[in-house]
Design a protein around this motif. Sequence first.
Motif: not given
Length: 548
Positions: A122-140
């Motif tokens: 949808x508009x990426x609100x959960x995408x942002x929340x998940x990404x903020x919890x990932x390490x720098x080399x993480x990926x959603x």
Amino acid sequence: MAITDDIHATGVPDTPVEVLTDLLDKALKADDLSGAKAILQKAQAVCAGLDPYLESISSPPNQVIENLIQRTTEHDWTQAHEQKKTMFLMKREACAGSLEGSFLKALTQLSGARVVVEVGMFTGTTTLAIASALPENGKVYALELDPYLRDFAAPAFKEAGLQDRIEVLVGPAAESLKKLAARGVTADIAFLDADKPGYLGYYNQIMDSQTIVPGGFIVVDNALMKGRTYAPGDVKDEAAEAIRKFNEHVRKDERVHTVTVPFRDGVSIVQRRRQAQGAPAADEVQLGFGAQRVLQQLKLNSRVALVTGAGQGIGRAVAHGLGEAGASVAVVDIVIGKAESTAEELRAKGIRSIAIKADVTSKKDCEMMVETTIAQLGGLHIAVNNAGINRNSAGEDTSEKDWNDTFAVNTTGVFLSCQAEAKHMLKQGYGKIINTGSMASIFVPHPQKQATYNASKAAVVQLTKSLGTEWAKEGINVNCISPGYLNTALIQENPDLKPLLNTWLAGIPSGRLAELPDLQAAYVFMASDASSYMVGHNLVIDGGCTLW
């Protein structure tokens, strides 16, 4: 349905849903309308207050997510669809909101996830929340059918500085999942929040393609579908029927363990089993050392570590690494102010820590630091003997004092520390001792002249091998880690060393100096159960410098 012993063991309403059910049951049985209305008002208060209360006691999202939620709810989705900008008529109520995003962020952090697949952005609100919890080399990887939504969310991703952790794949989710599988992408978490009739297909595709790792999670939104999955109405509901069949399928799937929580519209947390039920009995390779999974073996929970020279440099980095892995840490340094500074850093991260002033050239101090650690932290399981000095000088110019001082700290100090630590570890039949050596124990770093330092560190490596063989049968692993050139203030600010930097870099295959975080995981490995069969080993971490 009335509250009965079948619903709660005591027969007394306990959860908000049980309280609500009890109130409605009483309202139905009320003799007069006014009495029923009063009871219904109480029931309404329980219902109306639940979601707002959950949100009020949960940590709020960051401002970028709040702004994106506001943009989503204020956007004219009807007009966007009429203008053929969107493929479907989107509804603002489909926005996950802050609470669901916070839930997924917490799950991402708790699981230590590095890769997440999100089916339905949808508009990426959960995408942002998940990404903020990932390490720098993480990926959603966000799978979205509509390119308009990708473009709508992109400015928020950039504003948050998380665009590098997010990849949006536009197109049918089934096709995007195939692409990810072909690329070898495996996820710690997959989040399903797309078209409900498609859930079962996405789930089977993720499981069958091994896209979710063993022990990983598939988080399913709308598992209760407004209650229509278990309390269907008279009107046929395709989405609710699809979710009901999906829930039944997952419950019977022996590859997973699942639990559904009545959070918002219901969330199912489905964990992929590491061993399917009914599979042949697992051997030690399948179960792992001590029936621990590989990552569990690296955990240092309930372990107590002591690190010398931990007020700065390698010792400080090691103290942080061991603490992050779960250990309590005694920070030892000859300068108490530096020890206290590191200990305070650890405590600020929620790591149990104390500071101890000790001179490792003193047998009395070495015994004291062990005794203090045991008295204040409850034991000693890991010891990192890292304190050291280096006074560069040509062999013909090296004073007897510099020679003696260097060996007193670098070699005798390591021996005295090992001795004091082992006296306790031998009694308990367990211990991990890690000595900090140097690549200078293997070859002669140049063009600087440091024969004294090189010899002292070579002695540390041989001491490690000797003590390792003596104590191995007693449950104590003694090993050594030898770093290469480190990018520290010592090099950057020392006028005698800085001019040598280009010469060193020319001799390092990796083309760079080591950073302190390059060493942390190695010390955690040596301190953990994962290294239990390593005895007297010298682990060289030098970017390949000693290979040329």
